[in-house]
Every structure is written in structure tokens, then in C-alpha cells.
Design a protein around this motif. Sequence first.
Motif, short mmCIF file in Angstrom:
data_model
loop_
_atom_site.label_atom_id
_atom_site.label_comp_id
_atom_site.label_asym_id
_atom_site.label_seq_id
_atom_site.Cartn_x
_atom_site.Cartn_y
_atom_site.Cartn_z
N ASN A 151 82.37 60.78 63.26
CA ASN A 151 81.70 61.56 62.23
C ASN A 151 82.63 62.66 61.72
O ASN A 151 82.76 63.73 62.32
CB ASN A 151 80.41 62.17 62.78
CG ASN A 151 79.56 62.82 61.70
OD1 ASN A 151 80.04 63.60 60.89
ND2 ASN A 151 78.28 62.48 61.69
N ASN A 198 86.87 59.88 54.35
CA ASN A 198 86.40 60.52 55.59
C ASN A 198 87.52 60.93 56.53
O ASN A 198 87.54 60.56 57.70
CB ASN A 198 85.38 59.62 56.30
CG ASN A 198 84.14 59.40 55.48
OD1 ASN A 198 83.71 60.29 54.76
ND2 ASN A 198 83.56 58.22 55.57
N GLU A 225 87.94 59.40 60.39
CA GLU A 225 86.75 58.70 60.88
C GLU A 225 87.07 57.23 61.10
O GLU A 225 87.74 56.60 60.28
CB GLU A 225 85.62 58.85 59.86
CG GLU A 225 84.28 58.39 60.37
CD GLU A 225 83.15 58.78 59.44
OE1 GLU A 225 82.90 59.99 59.25
OE2 GLU A 225 82.53 57.86 58.89
#
Length: 114
Positions: A15, A37, A53
Motif C-alpha cells: 500500500n 504507486n 507498491e
Amino acid sequence: MTTDGIEAVFLETHNWGKAAKFFQALGFDLEFSTDHNSGQLRNGDGPYVFIAEVPEDREPGVQIVLKVADPDAFRPDSAVEVVTPFEETHYGTKEMTVRDPDGRLWSLQAATKK
């Protein structure tokens, strides 16, 4: 020629948002984020932390990156097993991978000359 200390820590996470907020809560500033990400944070003049991520089915890893001032002049001692020689990356550095006596892989990173 030897390395010049720690350049960065590459950290994988499940995350990106939570990981970035965690480091920001510890005093790191976000230098940039990407549209996939990941991003880079730094606390003062120390090494940067690059967080990326990864999919849930992959175990997140961590890697310490050592700094090299001049990749063209760097000649590792015979005690250092070179896995991959310096290669240019798409993000403006040259990287080499070496293996320590216990089998761990280490990245060595240098800025590309312009």
C-alpha cells in the motif's frame, strides 16, 4: 575506489499511500510520486527512501543501495562477486549488483554523467 556509504533504501509495499504517510509521519518529505504507486522521500541530507507498491501475491522486499561516485573508475576487490556490471537505468543512474558472502544481493548506484 570504494563505495561512498548508503545512497538509498528501496522499499516494496502492498500500500503505497499508507507507506508514504508512515514515513512522512517520521519526518520524511515527499520529493516526488509517480503515476504507478511509487515515490521518493527524504529526511534532511540523508539517504532517500524509494517506495514501490507490489501486488498482494508478492512478498514486499527491502534493499539497501550503496553510492559510487564514479562507475567508470570503480573496480571492486576480488572478494566482491559482481552479479551484473554497471548498466544505465531508465531513471538516470547506473547500477551494479553484487553478492555478499551470505548470498544477499546489493545494489551499487552512481549518477550518470551528462
